[in-house]
Write an enzyme that holds these catalytic residues in place. Structure first.
Site, PDB file in Angstrom:
ATOM      1  N   SER A 165      76.245 -40.990  45.307  1.00  0.00           N
ATOM      2  CA  SER A 165      75.187 -40.457  44.887  1.00  0.00           C
ATOM      3  C   SER A 165      74.468 -40.983  43.513  1.00  0.00           C
ATOM      4  CB  SER A 165      75.493 -38.734  44.666  1.00  0.00           C
ATOM      5  OG  SER A 165      76.314 -38.401  43.512  1.00  0.00           O
ATOM      6  N   GLU A 166      75.185 -41.990  42.973  1.00  0.00           N
ATOM      7  CA  GLU A 166      74.653 -42.609  41.716  1.00  0.00           C
ATOM      8  C   GLU A 166      73.397 -43.259  41.991  1.00  0.00           C
ATOM      9  OE1 GLU A 166      77.486 -45.555  40.212  1.00  0.00           O
ATOM     10  OE2 GLU A 166      78.895 -44.152  39.842  1.00  0.00           O
ATOM     11  N   ARG A 191      63.742 -22.268  30.957  1.00  0.00           N
ATOM     12  CA  ARG A 191      63.980 -20.709  30.937  1.00  0.00           C
ATOM     13  C   ARG A 191      65.229 -20.604  30.066  1.00  0.00           C
ATOM     14  NH1 ARG A 191      63.098 -18.925  37.094  1.00  0.00           N
ATOM     15  NH2 ARG A 191      63.376 -21.122  37.271  1.00  0.00           N
ATOM     16  N   ASP A 212      54.855  -8.615  32.763  1.00  0.00           N
ATOM     17  CA  ASP A 212      55.765  -7.880  31.948  1.00  0.00           C
ATOM     18  C   ASP A 212      55.297  -8.283  30.333  1.00  0.00           C
ATOM     19  OD1 ASP A 212      56.459 -10.790  31.082  1.00  0.00           O
ATOM     20  OD2 ASP A 212      57.961 -10.926  32.931  1.00  0.00           O
ATOM     21  N   LYS A 266      58.544  -3.582  32.415  1.00  0.00           N
ATOM     22  CA  LYS A 266      59.660  -3.788  33.471  1.00  0.00           C
ATOM     23  C   LYS A 266      60.910  -3.920  32.658  1.00  0.00           C
ATOM     24  CE  LYS A 266      59.953  -8.752  33.616  1.00  0.00           C
ATOM     25  NZ  LYS A 266      60.355  -9.718  34.442  1.00  0.00           N
ATOM     26  N   ARG A 296      64.602  -5.876  33.205  1.00  0.00           N
ATOM     27  CA  ARG A 296      65.281  -6.916  33.704  1.00  0.00           C
ATOM     28  C   ARG A 296      66.640  -6.563  33.845  1.00  0.00           C
ATOM     29  NH1 ARG A 296      64.136 -11.691  36.354  1.00  0.00           N
ATOM     30  NH2 ARG A 296      62.002 -11.830  34.943  1.00  0.00           N
ATOM     31  N   ALA A 324      59.652 -14.920  43.025  1.00  0.00           N
ATOM     32  CA  ALA A 324      58.406 -13.877  43.167  1.00  0.00           C
ATOM     33  C   ALA A 324      59.106 -12.538  42.991  1.00  0.00           C
ATOM     34  CB  ALA A 324      57.999 -14.313  44.642  1.00  0.00           C
ATOM     35  N   THR A 333      59.406 -10.749  40.338  1.00  0.00           N
ATOM     36  CA  THR A 333      58.283 -10.095  39.199  1.00  0.00           C
ATOM     37  C   THR A 333      57.160  -9.915  39.903  1.00  0.00           C
ATOM     38  OG1 THR A 333      59.782 -11.032  37.310  1.00  0.00           O
ATOM     39  CG2 THR A 333      57.566 -10.410  36.916  1.00  0.00           C
TER      40      THR A 333
END
Length: 331
Positions: A50-51, A108, A182, A205, A207, A239, A241
């Site tokens: 995977s290199e 995020r 939100d 809302k 969370r 999806a 929110t």
């Protein structure tokens, strides 16, 4: 759209070269076509363990390099590939290296909510700098403070003009209400109201921070009855929110609900939720490839390539990126 003539060089002999990772080469090819240039031929592969290996098949010495990568799943693999591409350019004597990340990875995770958490968005910026990047270009950062994580110029582009132009052409804005799903997106929704001349509504809302991707909608602040409501956000991931917000609007008498978001992440149950949401249209851009197992009803995908191409042209010619948005700082 008028094409941007580059021909790879300007009068002062600056030399532009575009490079694409393997995550979403179609977007890079569209950007290159808009600029009337070609992507640099690149040999990229993953070894059995995977290199990742990358080698550019043309000389890059002295060039103004733009490395385009869309960070779709598997995100970590595409981050590593882009870092390796930047490192290869640095070691091959590229003059300036700009990372073009239409969807900034780990955006995020821009602050600590609880003790002993990382600020991964800052780590990604540090990795780009350590690899040799001089500049970052991205679209609709989840938090504008990410611009301060990178020790160098950050071109923060906005999908709002692309999305709002489409909405203005296809809907009667006099009957529309812009809705923030939100409290965190109120500023974005407020900019939409300025663009469309519509009233604003907000969905409150809460969370659950103990359980990922869970949302509880409480109330709608604003008059939405009988109106076409457009929910606006920077991204649609699972999806949760956006679909709960759509349900809340429908229950309060909205005549029609549509949504507009820049980044179509569409993880996990997103397709099922969106198809059951009853939304009349879901408008997104192609900052990320859309490769869902099943089609999404009423999905419209707008191209972000012309906007990125104009920004690359402005950076290459040492022009103003802000002027692309009418001189307005969107956030």
């Amino acid at each position: 759209m008028k094409r941007l003539r580059m021909r790879n060089e300007t009068a002062n002999n600056k030399h532009l070269m575009l490079f694409s990772g393997r995550a979403f080469p179609e977007l890079a090819e569209e950007i290159a076509a808009t600029l009337e240039t070609n992507l640099v031929p690149t040999r990229a592969l993953a070894y059995a363990n995977s290199e990742i290996y990358v080698r550019f098949e043309e000389s890059v010495r002295g060039c103004d390099a733009f490395v385009i990568q869309s960070h779709t799943a598997p995100v970590n693999e595409w981050i590593m590939e882009q870092l390796i591409m930047v490192d290869a350019l640095k070691r091959a004597s590229a003059k300036r290296i700009t990372v073009v990340a239409p969807f900034y990875p780990y955006a995020r995770q821009d602050k600590k909510h609880l003790g002993r958490e990382p600020i991964s968005a800052r780590l990604v910026a540090d990795l780009y700098k350590a690899a040799g990047a001089d500049r970052i270009m991205s679209v609709d950062l989840h938090a504008s403070q990410i611009q301060g994580f990178f020790d160098g110029p950050v071109d923060h582009l906005w999908g709002l003009p692309v999305l709002s132009d489409y909405v203005r052409e296809h809907y009667d804005t006099s009957e529309m209400c812009v809705v923030s799903p939100d409290a965190g997106r109120v500023r974005l929704a407020d900019m939409w109201t300025d663009e469309l001349g519509c009233p604003l509504a907000i969905i409150h809302k809460r969370r659950d921070h103990e359980t990922a991707n869970t949302v509880a909608v409480h109330e709608v602040v604003g008059d939405v009855r009988g109106r076409t409501c457009i929910l606006v956000d920077d991204m649609i991931d699972t999806a949760g929110t956006i679909t709960q917000a759509a349900l809340a609007l429908q229950e309060r008498g909205a005549s029609k609900v549509i949504c507009a978001a820049t980044h179509a992440v569409f993880s996990g149950p997103a397709v099922e939720r969106l198809n059951k949401s009853g939304m009349a249209e879901i408008i997104v851009t192609n900052t990320l490839p859309i490769r869902t197992a099943e089609p999404i009803d009423n999905l419209t995908v707008l191209s972000i390539a012309p906007l990125i191409a104009r920004a690359i042209n402005a950076v290459f010619r040492d022009g103003s990126v802000t002027s692309l948005f009418g001189g307005q700082a969107y956030k």
